[in-house]
Design a protein around this motif. Structure first.
Motif, short mmCIF file in Angstrom:
data_model
loop_
_atom_site.label_atom_id
_atom_site.label_comp_id
_atom_site.label_asym_id
_atom_site.label_seq_id
_atom_site.Cartn_x
_atom_site.Cartn_y
_atom_site.Cartn_z
N VAL A 129 -17.87 -5.39 38.09
CA VAL A 129 -16.49 -4.93 38.29
C VAL A 129 -16.27 -4.41 39.70
O VAL A 129 -15.19 -3.90 40.01
CB VAL A 129 -16.09 -3.84 37.26
N GLN A 130 -17.28 -4.54 40.54
CA GLN A 130 -17.23 -4.18 41.95
C GLN A 130 -16.86 -2.72 42.15
O GLN A 130 -16.13 -2.36 43.07
CB GLN A 130 -16.27 -5.10 42.70
N SER A 178 -14.76 -0.87 40.89
CA SER A 178 -13.34 -0.54 40.92
C SER A 178 -13.07 0.62 39.97
O SER A 178 -13.70 0.76 38.93
CB SER A 178 -12.49 -1.75 40.55
N LYS A 179 -12.09 1.44 40.33
CA LYS A 179 -11.93 2.73 39.66
C LYS A 179 -11.67 2.69 38.17
O LYS A 179 -12.41 3.28 37.43
CB LYS A 179 -10.86 3.53 40.36
N SER A 194 -12.09 0.25 36.03
CA SER A 194 -13.05 -0.60 35.32
C SER A 194 -14.44 0.02 35.22
O SER A 194 -15.13 -0.16 34.22
CB SER A 194 -13.16 -1.96 36.02
N ARG A 195 -14.86 0.75 36.22
CA ARG A 195 -16.20 1.32 36.15
C ARG A 195 -16.31 2.38 35.07
O ARG A 195 -17.34 2.52 34.42
CB ARG A 195 -16.64 1.88 37.49
N ARG A 203 -16.17 -15.28 41.67
CA ARG A 203 -14.98 -15.04 40.85
C ARG A 203 -14.70 -16.26 39.98
O ARG A 203 -13.68 -16.92 40.11
CB ARG A 203 -13.79 -14.74 41.73
N HIS A 211 -16.23 -13.72 35.58
CA HIS A 211 -15.50 -12.61 36.19
C HIS A 211 -14.14 -12.43 35.51
O HIS A 211 -13.71 -11.30 35.25
CB HIS A 211 -15.31 -12.87 37.68
N LYS A 228 -12.94 -9.16 33.45
CA LYS A 228 -11.73 -8.50 33.92
C LYS A 228 -10.74 -8.31 32.76
O LYS A 228 -10.16 -7.23 32.60
CB LYS A 228 -11.10 -9.35 35.02
N CYS A 277 -12.01 -5.60 30.31
CA CYS A 277 -11.76 -4.25 30.84
C CYS A 277 -10.28 -3.90 30.73
O CYS A 277 -9.93 -2.77 30.38
CB CYS A 277 -12.23 -4.16 32.29
N ARG A 278 -9.43 -4.84 31.01
CA ARG A 278 -7.98 -4.59 30.97
C ARG A 278 -7.53 -4.24 29.55
O ARG A 278 -6.76 -3.28 29.33
CB ARG A 278 -7.23 -5.81 31.49
#
Length: 140
Positions: free
Chosen positions: A20-21, A23-24, A26-27, A64, A68, A72, A75-76
């Protein structure tokens, strides 16, 4: 056995955060889902499923592609679910309460029970379960 669990948890967390790189939102979702999975007493530890899940997360981190996009979306959806339930940080809870109060003040009363809203994640959960079964993974 406990050392295997700790190692698996750390590897999954590391791979998930890379995927998730960092990212706020998602982590935190990855962390919370991983904690819930390891704290659930009904789950059994399967090293092969963990290994395949780590492969999936590493593939999601590298480019990506399809992995990925799947991660994504997972997580969403989990983020939206937690917002509906009122979980999360205090800012999210206050915003939800204000939105709910605004809806009540506009309409005068709460909405009646809606069976469609009650089961809206049922097919989503079945789809994720089938994805896990077909690929031998343990995504939540």
């Amino acid at each position: 056995m406990p050392s295997e669990l700790i190692t698996a948890y750390r590897k999954l967390l590391r791979a998930g955060l890379r995927a998730v790189q960092f990212s706020k939102p998602s982590r935190f979702i990855v962390r919370d889902q991983l904690r819930a999975g390891f704290r659930d007493t009904n789950n059994k530890f399967e090293p092969e499923r963990v290994r395949r899940t780590i492969w999936f997360l590493n593939a999601a981190a590298q480019e990506r592609g399809l992995e990925h996009k799947i991660l994504k979306n997972l997580c969403r959806v989990q983020f939206e679910r937690s917002r509906e339930l009122g979980k999360g940080n205090w800012k999210t809870k206050i915003k939800l309460l204000q939105d709910e109060e605004a809806k009540i003040s506009k309409k005068g009363a709460k909405r009646p029970y809606d069976p469609i809203q009650a089961g809206k994640y049922e097919f989503y959960d079945l789809t994720v379960q089938m994805l896990n079964d077909s690929m031998g993974m343990c995504l939540r």
